[in-house]
Design an enzyme around this catalytic site. Structure first.
Site, PDB file in Angstrom:
ATOM      1  N   ASN A 150       0.656  -1.404  -0.021  1.00  0.00           N
ATOM      2  CA  ASN A 150       0.131   0.332  -0.053  1.00  0.00           C
ATOM      3  C   ASN A 150       0.685   1.335   0.138  1.00  0.00           C
ATOM      4  O   ASN A 150       0.677   2.307  -0.303  1.00  0.00           O
ATOM      5  CB  ASN A 150      -1.280  -0.096   0.663  1.00  0.00           C
ATOM      6  CG  ASN A 150      -0.683   0.087   2.333  1.00  0.00           C
ATOM      7  OD1 ASN A 150       0.639  -0.759   2.601  1.00  0.00           O
ATOM      8  ND2 ASN A 150      -0.882   0.850   3.525  1.00  0.00           N
ATOM      9  N   GLU A 248       3.863  -5.483  12.563  1.00  0.00           N
ATOM     10  CA  GLU A 248       2.679  -4.345  12.518  1.00  0.00           C
ATOM     11  C   GLU A 248       1.308  -4.668  10.970  1.00  0.00           C
ATOM     12  O   GLU A 248       2.203  -4.634  10.068  1.00  0.00           O
ATOM     13  CB  GLU A 248       3.315  -2.759  11.506  1.00  0.00           C
ATOM     14  CG  GLU A 248       4.294  -2.585  12.803  1.00  0.00           C
ATOM     15  CD  GLU A 248       3.808  -2.036  13.604  1.00  0.00           C
ATOM     16  OE1 GLU A 248       2.762  -1.499  13.837  1.00  0.00           O
ATOM     17  OE2 GLU A 248       4.742  -1.784  14.653  1.00  0.00           O
ATOM     18  N   CYS A 282      -3.073   2.316   6.412  1.00  0.00           N
ATOM     19  CA  CYS A 282      -3.392   0.468   7.919  1.00  0.00           C
ATOM     20  C   CYS A 282      -4.809   1.790   8.674  1.00  0.00           C
ATOM     21  O   CYS A 282      -4.701   0.869   9.124  1.00  0.00           O
ATOM     22  CB  CYS A 282      -2.587   0.131   8.175  1.00  0.00           C
ATOM     23  SG  CYS A 282      -0.983   1.397   7.929  1.00  0.00           S
ATOM     24  N   GLU A 477       7.101  -0.406  16.140  1.00  0.00           N
ATOM     25  CA  GLU A 477       8.732   1.125  15.606  1.00  0.00           C
ATOM     26  C   GLU A 477       8.757   2.241  15.792  1.00  0.00           C
ATOM     27  O   GLU A 477       8.066   2.773  16.481  1.00  0.00           O
ATOM     28  CB  GLU A 477       7.811   0.441  14.195  1.00  0.00           C
ATOM     29  CG  GLU A 477       8.365  -1.308  13.488  1.00  0.00           C
ATOM     30  CD  GLU A 477       7.821  -1.383  12.106  1.00  0.00           C
ATOM     31  OE1 GLU A 477       7.103  -0.156  12.000  1.00  0.00           O
ATOM     32  OE2 GLU A 477       8.034  -3.041  12.054  1.00  0.00           O
TER      33      GLU A 477
HETATM   34  P1  NDP Z   1       0.655  -9.738   3.212  1.00  0.00           P
HETATM   35  O1  NDP Z   1       0.346  -9.459   4.988  1.00  0.00           O
HETATM   36  O2  NDP Z   1      -0.176 -10.320   2.105  1.00  0.00           O
HETATM   37  O3  NDP Z   1       1.425  -9.233   2.214  1.00  0.00           O
HETATM   38  C1  NDP Z   1       2.639  -8.873   3.047  1.00  0.00           C
HETATM   39  C2  NDP Z   1       4.426  -8.993   2.691  1.00  0.00           C
HETATM   40  O4  NDP Z   1       3.706 -10.161   3.511  1.00  0.00           O
HETATM   41  C3  NDP Z   1       4.197  -8.547   1.252  1.00  0.00           C
HETATM   42  O5  NDP Z   1       5.296  -8.712   1.466  1.00  0.00           O
HETATM   43  C4  NDP Z   1       4.044 -10.427   1.220  1.00  0.00           C
HETATM   44  O6  NDP Z   1       4.466 -10.747  -0.225  1.00  0.00           O
HETATM   45  C5  NDP Z   1       4.318 -11.179   2.097  1.00  0.00           C
HETATM   46  N1  NDP Z   1       3.872 -12.051   2.828  1.00  0.00           N
HETATM   47  C6  NDP Z   1       2.824 -12.534   2.408  1.00  0.00           C
HETATM   48  N2  NDP Z   1       2.729 -14.466   2.768  1.00  0.00           N
HETATM   49  C7  NDP Z   1       4.503 -14.678   3.520  1.00  0.00           C
HETATM   50  C8  NDP Z   1       4.441 -15.357   3.479  1.00  0.00           C
HETATM   51  N3  NDP Z   1       3.808 -16.715   4.395  1.00  0.00           N
HETATM   52  N4  NDP Z   1       5.264 -15.912   4.827  1.00  0.00           N
HETATM   53  C9  NDP Z   1       6.511 -14.268   4.606  1.00  0.00           C
HETATM   54  N5  NDP Z   1       5.852 -13.403   3.962  1.00  0.00           N
HETATM   55  C10 NDP Z   1       4.989 -13.152   3.107  1.00  0.00           C
HETATM   56  O7  NDP Z   1      -0.313  -7.983   3.217  1.00  0.00           O
HETATM   57  P2  NDP Z   1      -0.592  -7.001   2.180  1.00  0.00           P
HETATM   58  O8  NDP Z   1       0.246  -6.791   1.042  1.00  0.00           O
HETATM   59  O9  NDP Z   1      -1.787  -7.181   1.167  1.00  0.00           O
HETATM   60  O10 NDP Z   1      -0.766  -5.707   2.785  1.00  0.00           O
HETATM   61  C11 NDP Z   1      -1.931  -4.927   3.434  1.00  0.00           C
HETATM   62  C12 NDP Z   1      -2.072  -5.256   4.963  1.00  0.00           C
HETATM   63  O11 NDP Z   1      -1.210  -4.909   5.528  1.00  0.00           O
HETATM   64  C13 NDP Z   1      -3.000  -4.979   5.363  1.00  0.00           C
HETATM   65  O12 NDP Z   1      -3.569  -5.766   6.732  1.00  0.00           O
HETATM   66  C14 NDP Z   1      -3.215  -3.788   5.912  1.00  0.00           C
HETATM   67  O13 NDP Z   1      -3.672  -3.113   7.369  1.00  0.00           O
HETATM   68  C15 NDP Z   1      -1.609  -4.233   6.091  1.00  0.00           C
HETATM   69  N6  NDP Z   1      -0.566  -2.738   6.483  1.00  0.00           N
HETATM   70  C16 NDP Z   1      -0.106  -2.681   8.143  1.00  0.00           C
HETATM   71  C17 NDP Z   1       0.342  -1.455   8.560  1.00  0.00           C
HETATM   72  C18 NDP Z   1       0.449  -1.089   9.732  1.00  0.00           C
HETATM   73  O14 NDP Z   1       1.630  -0.537  10.031  1.00  0.00           O
HETATM   74  N7  NDP Z   1       0.158  -1.954  11.093  1.00  0.00           N
HETATM   75  C19 NDP Z   1       0.917  -0.420   7.460  1.00  0.00           C
HETATM   76  C20 NDP Z   1       0.591  -0.949   6.471  1.00  0.00           C
HETATM   77  C21 NDP Z   1      -0.053  -2.002   5.997  1.00  0.00           C
HETATM   78  P3  NDP Z   1       3.852 -10.494  -1.647  1.00  0.00           P
HETATM   79  O15 NDP Z   1       2.869  -9.305  -1.129  1.00  0.00           O
HETATM   80  O16 NDP Z   1       4.897 -11.108  -2.546  1.00  0.00           O
HETATM   81  O17 NDP Z   1       2.790 -12.075  -1.274  1.00  0.00           O
END
Ligand code: NDP
Length: 498
Positions: A150, A248, A282, A477
């Site tokens: 995002n 996070e 988020c 963080e």
């Molecule tokens: P995901 O959990 O799908 O993915 C996040 C990252 O983790 C990506 O790089 C993804 O790779 C990777 N990933 C996915 N599966 C695995 C695994 N099994 N092992 C290791 N890495 C993995 O989240 P999104 O990218 O869809 O992001 C949206 C989410 O992030 C929302 O829930 C949002 O609320 C949260 N978010 C939280 C924030 C915070 O500060 N708390 C800030 C911003 C977002 P790939 O994309 O290549 O699958």
């Protein structure tokens, strides 16, 4: 077509498998570059490179590390405009947003941590007459940083900057959905002659490349931002391996509006806090609770303001709402709108995807972009959506949608709104609008969220702790918290003989 490569040991390299994945432009729905489909072999190479670099990088003084990091900053500053274009093309967000927020924030992350590492201090404890204890903080070693789609470069640098500044060597995996600016960053690292192996970037699928990073025996810590389900999996894998974890995760943030608020500031900010980045932040407030005397007026004004937002070409300066990041995500958001209807919700505005295929996607102001000249906006757009008449505990109001969908609900008392606000499994951030200072403090104390904004939203000071309660995460963080996370604390006890 442009092929993105991994950045390992200071060089751009192809994945061992030589397989690549499609990278889509969300505004026109077409593939415009290819990204490495990395696996555990690429991760293993990156970890080896990081291990090799660690003895020198970890022993370097903070001011020398600062100078290395600031060389990267200078190049990001030089390329601010083209990086903003790249972020917009890759993610679908308005370029104006990437230029005002994402890329400047990446710069700020590096500047803050490069400098902060020079100002850390350790505690000392005198055990009178017997000993002096002091805390020795040493970099952990090789650490893994995994970030979401995002806010691609913004959140990528939010993790790697403190890790590098604290003396760790990093293997980082950006989201496969938005890999471009991390790739451009690796090119800038090469140009800045950043020491080889200190930062390594492995592209690929979450479960394959990300999973290999999480389970690698020599990776001492994982700093992860993403969805709660992924966080759960990472926690399960990391726990028996005794890795340090910073998580996070998702959110379902309340925006609480009392009738005594500064109305105009609240209204203008609530439009932003609901729909910035197509609601894909988020920290966006997706559940809006309005004190009953203000409810009808707010509803009318809010719907009117939001209906004026321009949905369109992300590269056009006048666009407010760009494309949704992927077809899958668009379908997920639309399915939640259908669920809201089934749960009895009334759609006050929006609710549908938008067909912009008659409009031209303009790259004319961005001639240097890597994009092979797409024709029209045949990608994934959705109307900002406002819904009312839903119970606070229905699924629409409990589950994270992560899109341009908000619900409105009236309330009568502080007690009542706190029950609504705290009813979800998440606890990332909240916003409270009131001119009553005592009430603001009362709510801040009782609300279950790691971040509370009073009369503002997204006002960030990088020194403050950042993170969520409940299923929104573990750890904090930001500020010195992040630098501490990437170090091992050792107590050294020195006996004093009288
Ligand atoms: P995901 O959990 O799908 O993915 C996040 C990252 O983790 C990506 O790089 C993804 O790779 C990777 N990933 C996915 N599966 C695995 C695994 N099994 N092992 C290791 N890495 C993995 O989240 P999104 O990218 O869809 O992001 C949206 C989410 O992030 C929302 O829930 C949002 O609320 C949260 N978010 C939280 C924030 C915070 O500060 N708390 C800030 C911003 C977002 P790939 O994309 O290549 O699958």
């Amino acid at each position: 077509m442009l092929k993105i490569e991994n950045y390992i040991g200071g060089s751009l390299v192809a994945p061992v498998s030589e397989n690549y994945l499609d990278n889509f432009n969300p505004a026109c729905g077409e593939v415009y570059s290819l990204i490495p489909d990395s696996d555990e072999r690429d991760v293993a190479r990156a970890v080896e490179a990081a291990k090799k670099a660690f003895p020198v990088w970890s022993k370097m003084s903070a001011d020398v590390r600062h100078d290395h990091l600031m060389k990267i900053v200078a190049l990001i500053e030089r390329d601010l405009d083209s990086l903003a274009t790249a972020e917009s093309i890759d993610n679908g967000k308005p370029k104006t947003l990437a230029k005002a927020v994402d890329i400047p924030r990446a710069i700020a992350n590096f500047k803050f941590y490069a400098t902060a590492a020079m100002h850390t201090a350790s505690e000392a404890f005198e055990t009178v007459g017997q000993a002096i204890n002091y805390t020795l903080r040493q970099p952990l070693g090789v650490v893994g940083c995994i970030s979401p789609w995002n806010l691609p470069l913004y959140l990528f640098t939010w993790k790697i900057a403190p890790a590098l500044a604290s003396g760790c060597c990093v293997v980082a995996k950006p989201s496969e959905i938005t890999p471009m600016t991390a790739y451009l960053l690796s090119k800038l690292c090469i140009e800045a002659e950043f020491p080889a192996g200190v930062l390594n970037i492995v592209h690929g699928l979450g479960a394959k490349a990300g999973g290999a990073l999480v389970t690698h025996k020599d990776v001492k810590a994982i700093s992860f931002t993403g969805g709660t389900k992924t966080g759960e999996w990472i926690a399960r894998e990391a726990a028996p391996r005794f890795k340090k974890l910073s998580l996070e995760l998702g959110g379902k943030n309340p925006n609480i509006i009392f009738a005594d608020c500064d109305y105009e500031t609240m209204l203008e900010t609530t439009v932003r806090s609901s729909f910035s980045n197509q609601g894909q932040i988020c920290l966006c407030g997706s559940r809006i609770f309005i004190e009953r005397p203000l409810y009808e007026k707010f509803k009318k004004d809010f719907v009117e303001r939001v209906s004026q937002l321009k949905i369109g070409d992300p590269l056009d300066k006048t666009t407010n709402i760009g494309a949704v990041v992927s077809r899958e995500h668009l379908e997920k958001v639309l399915s939640y709108i259908e669920l809201a209807k089934a749960e009895g919700g009334t759609i006050l505005l929006g609710g549908k995807s938008v067909d912009l295929s008659n409009e031209t996607y303009s790259l004319k102001e961005n001639p240097k972009s890597a994009h092979p000249n797409p024709k029209s906006l045949t990608g994934w757009f959705i109307e900002p959506t406002i819904i009312e008449n839903l119970a606070f505990d229905c699924r629409t109001n409990q589950e994270e949608i992560f899109g341009a969908v908000v619900t409105l609900q009236p309330f009568d008392t502080e007690e009542e709104v706190l029950v609504y606000a705290n009813s979800v499994e998440y606890g990332l951030s909240s916003t409270v609008w009131t001119e009553n200072l005592s009430r603001a403090h009362r709510i801040a104390e009782r609300i279950e969220s790691g971040i509370v904004w009073i009369n503002c939203w997204l006002l960030r000071d990088l020194r403050t702790p950042f993170g969520g309660m409940k299923q929104s995460g573990v750890g904090r963080e930001g500020g010195f918290e992040a630098l501490k996370f990437f170090t091992e604390e050792k107590n050294v006890c020195v006996r004093i003989f009288p």
